[in-house]
Design a protein around this motif. Sequence first.
Motif, mmCIF file in Angstrom:
data_model
loop_
_atom_site.group_PDB
_atom_site.id
_atom_site.type_symbol
_atom_site.label_atom_id
_atom_site.label_comp_id
_atom_site.label_asym_id
_atom_site.label_seq_id
_atom_site.Cartn_x
_atom_site.Cartn_y
_atom_site.Cartn_z
ATOM 1 N N GLU A 154 0.757 -1.265 0.097
ATOM 2 C CA GLU A 154 0.013 0.134 -0.022
ATOM 3 C C GLU A 154 0.913 1.351 0.016
ATOM 4 O O GLU A 154 1.926 1.077 0.550
ATOM 5 C CB GLU A 154 -0.774 -0.056 1.234
ATOM 6 N N ASP A 181 0.644 5.482 0.163
ATOM 7 C CA ASP A 181 0.159 6.911 0.203
ATOM 8 C C ASP A 181 0.992 8.019 -0.401
ATOM 9 O O ASP A 181 2.192 8.087 0.049
ATOM 10 C CB ASP A 181 -0.109 7.430 1.847
ATOM 11 N N TYR A 205 2.087 9.068 -7.401
ATOM 12 C CA TYR A 205 1.512 7.978 -7.342
ATOM 13 C C TYR A 205 1.620 7.220 -8.729
ATOM 14 O O TYR A 205 2.259 6.125 -8.831
ATOM 15 C CB TYR A 205 0.069 7.982 -7.085
ATOM 16 N N THR A 210 -1.849 -0.892 -3.905
ATOM 17 C CA THR A 210 -3.005 -0.162 -3.638
ATOM 18 C C THR A 210 -2.664 1.245 -3.041
ATOM 19 O O THR A 210 -2.059 1.599 -2.206
ATOM 20 C CB THR A 210 -3.876 -0.845 -2.578
ATOM 21 N N ARG A 211 -3.562 2.275 -3.620
ATOM 22 C CA ARG A 211 -3.307 3.569 -2.880
ATOM 23 C C ARG A 211 -4.109 3.818 -1.966
ATOM 24 O O ARG A 211 -5.258 3.608 -2.060
ATOM 25 C CB ARG A 211 -3.518 4.636 -4.059
ATOM 26 N N VAL A 212 -3.604 4.585 -0.730
ATOM 27 C CA VAL A 212 -4.243 4.818 0.330
ATOM 28 C C VAL A 212 -4.048 6.029 0.890
ATOM 29 O O VAL A 212 -3.026 6.609 0.481
ATOM 30 C CB VAL A 212 -4.065 3.499 1.498
ATOM 31 N N THR A 213 -4.823 6.537 1.903
ATOM 32 C CA THR A 213 -4.377 7.673 2.582
ATOM 33 C C THR A 213 -4.474 7.600 4.084
ATOM 34 O O THR A 213 -5.532 6.776 4.540
ATOM 35 C CB THR A 213 -5.463 8.708 2.271
ATOM 36 N N TYR A 214 -3.519 7.886 4.834
ATOM 37 C CA TYR A 214 -3.534 7.599 6.068
ATOM 38 C C TYR A 214 -2.627 8.633 6.940
ATOM 39 O O TYR A 214 -1.911 9.237 6.276
ATOM 40 C CB TYR A 214 -3.066 6.213 6.682
ATOM 41 N N ALA A 251 0.265 -4.360 3.453
ATOM 42 C CA ALA A 251 -0.940 -4.262 3.114
ATOM 43 C C ALA A 251 -2.077 -4.429 4.327
ATOM 44 O O ALA A 251 -2.874 -5.372 4.656
ATOM 45 C CB ALA A 251 -1.384 -5.445 2.119
ATOM 46 N N ARG A 293 -4.756 -2.500 4.648
ATOM 47 C CA ARG A 293 -6.254 -2.573 4.370
ATOM 48 C C ARG A 293 -6.705 -3.865 3.782
ATOM 49 O O ARG A 293 -7.990 -4.291 3.993
ATOM 50 C CB ARG A 293 -6.465 -1.368 3.018
ATOM 51 N N SER A 302 -1.075 -7.470 7.568
ATOM 52 C CA SER A 302 -0.160 -6.519 8.011
ATOM 53 C C SER A 302 0.273 -7.412 9.334
ATOM 54 O O SER A 302 -0.476 -8.269 9.690
ATOM 55 C CB SER A 302 -0.667 -5.197 8.414
#
Lengths: 292, 125
Positions: A199, A201, A207, A222-226, A247, A249, A253
């Motif tokens: 993943e 961010d 990206y 996978t693109r995520v935001t945290y 990973a 999401r 993990s």
Amino acid sequence: MALRLVASLAIVLFTAGPGQAQEALADSQREFIARFQAATAPARSSSRERGAAADFLMAEIERRGLTAERKPYRAPNVHPLLDLIMPPFSGVNVTATIPATLDDAPVVILGAHYDSEAGSPGADDNASGIAAMLSIAEAIAAEPRRDYTVILVFFDQEEEGKIGSAAFARQLVNAGEDIHSMHSIDMAGWDSDGDRAIEIDAPDSWYPRYERAAREMDIPITRVTYDSSDHVSFRDRGIDAVCLGEAFRLRDSSPHRHRSTDTADTLNHAYLARNTRLMQGVLLRLMRGQAS
Amino acid sequence: MRLSLPVGVLALTLAAFTVRAVIYALIGSPLPLVFIFAVSLALITAHLAGRGAGRVAVRVWALWLVIYGVFRLGLAGLLVVAPVSSPHAIANTGWVFMLVSALYLLAGAYLVAAWRKPVEPAVTG
């Protein structure tokens, strides 16, 4: 000694095929994480433990032919009212600078936190990130063309609320540095189902570069935001900041996170090496002026 | 205001908060500076107003010190009963923190007593 170490690693990495190079990288990272864990046992949480970790990292950076620096800081408490009661945070970020081969080049930050939760050896969280960043820094230092100055930084007190990275970002901005972007790795050594998924961010400007590199390496991304890692300290100051990790999401993990069982032997070192090569590839393209 | 032990204790308590305020102001947190500035302003204004206002102001400050000391001791006790994972909190609420808290409490109690309303001398014969 340092030059010999870098040269021998470079020979192994550049004369071997991609598979062998990745195996060699995985082996060297496994050995590093085990040594880091042993030198800082049982954790890197208290002031004394974090001091030992900073000493270890200073020596590791110097072994690689770079000049290590301690950047001590003091920072306010997380809530302003606590400033009336508690002393400020104090800690030490450990840095090294790899100068650009051009004049007046902007700065790229490579970062990972070195502290761990109390009682946890922190192999995945975040010796994995430290190992990856050291490997990437070595590769960049060996690169004949560098369009950017790289500052390698190991942050203190991430587990307390990104205190070290916030202090470092403030120091850099106050010093008027021209910061191009920040790239970090936080927990990148767990892949129990073997799907190689990661993943990331990353802002819109970054990206696509990581996505392309992942596609080339057959890595599901996978693109995520945290908000829970050090890149946020830079993003909050308007700097393009990237964080790569396992990973979360997809629920793959490390179950050992923040536990006494987060040890080097639980990591998937081939996965960590692959993730290291992914970020290294993106950054080497940037250094060579091929970023697009 | 003559120099005496109560004045010296008052000055020390204000100095302790001022040092904290300067440290925090240097690292970008203005709240302790705003706090001690407001307290100092209130004490000076009350002292200049006369008619016992200065004494009342010092007693309010002294009461704050008592509450502050008790709160700090309570916080340190709470962290012993219900430990937190923050190394910063653990490292900074030890015996030094408790000793300093007790000193604030004692200083506050002393100032409350020292700034009592003077007893009117009894008029006789």
